[in-house]
Enzyme design. Structure first.
Site, PDB file in Angstrom:
ATOM      1  N   ASP A 358      17.044  -3.856  -5.112  1.00  0.00           N
ATOM      2  CA  ASP A 358      17.147  -4.811  -6.221  1.00  0.00           C
ATOM      3  C   ASP A 358      16.674  -4.176  -7.530  1.00  0.00           C
ATOM      4  O   ASP A 358      17.206  -4.471  -8.609  1.00  0.00           O
ATOM      5  CB  ASP A 358      16.276  -6.037  -5.960  1.00  0.00           C
ATOM      6  N   GLU A 486      25.391  -9.058   3.603  1.00  0.00           N
ATOM      7  CA  GLU A 486      24.727  -8.933   4.904  1.00  0.00           C
ATOM      8  C   GLU A 486      25.243  -9.937   5.930  1.00  0.00           C
ATOM      9  O   GLU A 486      24.733  -9.979   7.053  1.00  0.00           O
ATOM     10  CB  GLU A 486      23.220  -9.072   4.719  1.00  0.00           C
ATOM     11  N   LYS A 591      27.872 -13.509   1.769  1.00  0.00           N
ATOM     12  CA  LYS A 591      26.522 -13.879   1.332  1.00  0.00           C
ATOM     13  C   LYS A 591      26.336 -13.580  -0.153  1.00  0.00           C
ATOM     14  O   LYS A 591      25.766 -14.361  -0.908  1.00  0.00           O
ATOM     15  CB  LYS A 591      25.485 -13.114   2.155  1.00  0.00           C
ATOM     16  N   GLN A 592      26.797 -12.418  -0.571  1.00  0.00           N
ATOM     17  CA  GLN A 592      26.723 -12.037  -1.978  1.00  0.00           C
ATOM     18  C   GLN A 592      27.851 -11.064  -2.281  1.00  0.00           C
ATOM     19  O   GLN A 592      28.436 -10.472  -1.392  1.00  0.00           O
ATOM     20  CB  GLN A 592      25.387 -11.390  -2.313  1.00  0.00           C
TER      21      GLN A 592
END
Length: 750
Positions: A358, A486, A591-592
């Site tokens: 991140d 993920e 998820k993203q």
């Protein structure tokens, strides 16, 4: 959606006493100064459900990884930022009854995080010991003196009779982590003293089996109050000073507690620790609480002067961006190159307080824009200084070069999930991209041509060993990986991972062509290596769907049952709280952003049509159950002209915790994803890009807003950009003149 906190531009506050939201309130009112921090728990004590947490930057423990099976290369331990000794403890009794809002129902309740001043204030009235009392608690974690925490409580007797008060100022070493194995504790108490106004407790982390450092911490409190000192308390794990006396009707008194905290991160011996806390205690003794608070507030004002984003016409949006910047700067402001930014910061135990990818992907772009470049360079040096650990991670997998960890404190992987630890290897490319991002934004090549060249070379050696050559396809491939999404584990040829592998090798070759002879000799990259890297670059397999003309997330993605997320019953969302992991992995739900993440990184490398086709396809399957997701979608939506979608995703990113979007804020804030709101405004709504060393802006104004304004640091300048209903303008606040591109027109700023 439940409105837990009031909307106010500079405050996170509520006048509702909601025990069911106690943990959420603790998360939202967390304070920190990158050296230490804590959740907003009640210092007087609370006997119902709570999560008391005090955390120290860089102080951690290698907890044994416990699994029912083992694989070669599996991490030896799970690192965690352990709950530290509780120095905030301040029990209060009135006429012999303890103040405990789990047992007394307060009225006139108010809880207020003041983001402009950096303070947490709590006020309420309660009947305790038969007397009506008013309490006001104020807390700050000094932004000026990294070891200092200040507390103040004002007690007012609203009854017609005098009351007997007792205030105990304690340091409590009998603390637990919620995520500990079998309720084990992590601290041994070495020394404890209490006398008059002062108490001291020295603790050390328990011995571990992994050769990692033990940490010693010294905490010394000073308590100032008009109440007479009555006794001292020294136990195995707790020390306290006790003050007691009478408070007349309709009168008030104030108790001040200040704590200094020093750790063995800064001092080699216990003697040095004790000398430091004594020195600090003495040097601060002549300053009042008001003086210490004023200096703290001035530092926060200086930070806001550099970085505040002003939004007119939407107070919810304004509150969101300020809350995110406040918590981000509380977690990290670049004053210590040994520290980094964990996904929960100092607000909870989840993610262990460790460093993730991140930092490079989401945090660095913000710090480049809002702070001095040395702060961003420190983030790059953090990875360079942990290169030895990255070698070990690669060797554990039988591979060459360096594999940067998914989760770490010291460079060695310390996560306890295989699919995260050694499949999600895209983080190696994210570290490489951060070097490029820093260099492109600042124009400073001193890092990339020295330390950065070493990092890039060792990452490239890893990629070159990790790929395999498919004779059938005549391409290089990466099997058995997990991308940023993920919800799709252990896949072949994740598009984002393959893209970063290809790009890193290409960028490293470009850098090697520029380094001086001394650096080149140290790196010792052979001509055979360069030829091999060039071959991988030229022949890397990147999945492509000819029918839809999109980039499949991986080789198997297009074979899934492609049912849009809009067809899932709302009571089954979030998926991660309602579906089995097996069902999630078989689904098409993202998820993203994975492909969208890659397009964001290399925005100018894709045509508008490519960006639009991929966004349209993946947006319908993305559940945004990663806090990092919405911001990337917002930027791409803005880029392709989907302004309403860009604003929707901004609101989700900016108010993720304020509105508890994913029903998971009670265990801590989403610190690293808080960068997304700034990215969405600056890169998304304002369209900021750096091309060939020049700033470009392509701004639009959200329909609900009257205007927005931000300041941006860029190559020794401070630039202020304002966008309103009349258009956009830019002003040079400080620094040398420069030319920018504003909405397609060249503009010289002087």
């Amino acid at each position: 959606m439940k409105q837990t906190f009031d909307i106010a531009p500079w405050h996170v506050k509520t006048t509702k006493w909601s025990p069911e939201d106690k943990r959420l309130q603790e998360s939202m009112t967390s304070l920190a100064n990158e050296n230490l921090g804590m959740r907003g728990f009640f210092e007087e004590g609370y006997s119902a459900d709570k999560m008391e947490g005090v955390y120290l930057g860089g102080v951690w423990f290698p907890d044994k990884t416990r699994v029912g099976w083992w694989k070669n290369g599996y991490p030896k331990y799970f690192g965690k930022m352990i709950n530290a000794v509780n120095f905030l403890k301040l029990p209060i009794t009135v006429n012999g009854e303890a103040l405990d809002l789990a047992k007394q129902t307060p009225s006139d309740f108010s809880l207020d995080l003041d983001m402009q001043r950096g303070t947490f204030t709590r006020t309420f009235t309660a009947t305790v010991g038969g007397a009506k009392m008013r309490f006001e608690f104020v807390r700050f974690v000094s932004a000026v003196q990294k070891e200092l925490v200040g507390q103040q409580v004002t007690l007012t007797n609203l009854s017609d009779q005098a009351v007997q008060l007792e205030v105990t100022s304690a340091i409590d070493g009998d603390v637990y982590n919620e995520d500990a194995n079998y309720d084990e504790q992590f601290w041994d108490v070495l020394d404890r003293q209490a006398s008059g106004q002062h108490a001291l407790l020295v603790s050390k982390t328990k011995p571990n089996d992994f050769g990692t450092p033990q940490f010693t911490v010294a905490m010394k409190t000073t308590t100032l109050t008009a109440l007479p000192h009555t006794t001292d308390h020294v136990a195995d794990k707790e020390v306290a000073n006790v003050f007691a006396g009478e408070l007349a009707p309709q009168t008030s008194l104030t108790v001040e507690k200040r704590t200094v905290v020093a750790t063995s991160r800064d001092f080699a011996t216990e003697a040095e620790l004790l000398a430091r806390v004594d020195e600090l205690t003495t040097s601060l003794a002549d300053q009042s609480f008001a003086d210490l608070l004023k200096a703290h507030e001035a530092e926060w004002q200086a930070r806001w002067d550099k970085s505040d984003v002003k939004i007119n016409g939407d107070e919810g949006a304004q509150q969101g961006i300020r809350f995110n910047l406040f918590q981000l700067f509380s977690t990290y402001y670049g004053n210590d190159y040994r520290l980094n930014i964990s996904p929960k910061g100092f607000t909870g135990e989840k993610y262990g307080g460790a460093t993730y990818w991140d930092t490079e992907a989401y945090c660095l772009p913000v710090y480049l824009g809002v702070a001095n470049p040395e702060i961003s360079r420190n983030l790059l040096m953090y990875r360079y200084n942990q290169l030895d650990g990255a070698y070990i991670n690669a060797q554990e997998q039988g591979l060459k070069g360096a594999l940067y960890p998914m989760v770490t404190f010291n460079g060695i992987e310390c996560h306890n999930e295989w699919e995260i630890t050694f499949e999600e290897i895209h983080r190696n490319g994210d570290v490489a991209y951060a070097i490029y991002n820093y260099t492109n934004y600042t124009g400073d090549k001193s890092y990339v041509l020295h330390e950065g060249a070493k990092v890039l070379t060792e990452i490239s050696r890893f990629w070159a060993d990790r790929v395999h050559y498919s004779q059938r396809a005549n391409k290089y491939m990466l099997h058995g990986v997990t991308g940023p999404d993920e919800y799709d584990n252990n896949v072949n040829n994740d598009w984002y991972t393959n893209l970063l592998c290809q790009w890193t090798l290409k960028y490293t070759l470009e850098v090697l062509a520029e380094v001086d002879a001394e650096v080149a000799a140290d790196l010792a990259v052979t001509e055979d290596e360069k030829r091999h890297w060039k071959s991988i670059v030229d022949n890397m397999y990147l999945p492509y769907d000819e029918e839809r003309r999109i980039f499949p997330e991986n080789d198997g993605f297009m074979d899934k049952d492609l049912i849009p997320v809009g067809e899932i019953p709302s009571d089954q969302l979030p998926l991660n709280q309602n579906w089995s992991w097996d069902k999630i992995l078989r689904s098409p739900y993202v998820k993203q952003g994975d492909v969208i993440q890659g397009i964001w990184d290399f925005m100018d490398d894709f045509t508008p049509e490519e960006k639009k086709r991929n966004f349209d396809f993946y947006e319908q399957f993305t559940v945004h159950e990663s806090s990092l997701s919405a911001s990337v979608y917002s930027v791409i939506a803005a880029d392709i002209g989907y302004e309403d979608k860009a604003v929707e995703m901004y609101e989700r990113s900016a108010r993720l915790d304020l509105d508890n979007y994913n029903n998971d804020t009670a265990d801590g804030l989403h610190i690293t994803s808080m960068t997304g709101s700034w990215i969405d405004i600056v890169q998304g709504f304002a369209g900021m890009r750096v091309r060939d060393g020049q700033l470009h802006y392509a701004p639009f104004l959200p329909k609900k807003w009257d205007s927005y304004q931000f300041r941006q640091q860029f190559r020794g300048r401070v630039i202020e950009v304002t966008v309103d209903k009349n258009g956009a303008k830019a002003e040079l606040i400080s620094g040398e003149p420069l030319t920018i591109d504003l909405a397609g027109e060249k503009l010289e700023l002087k």
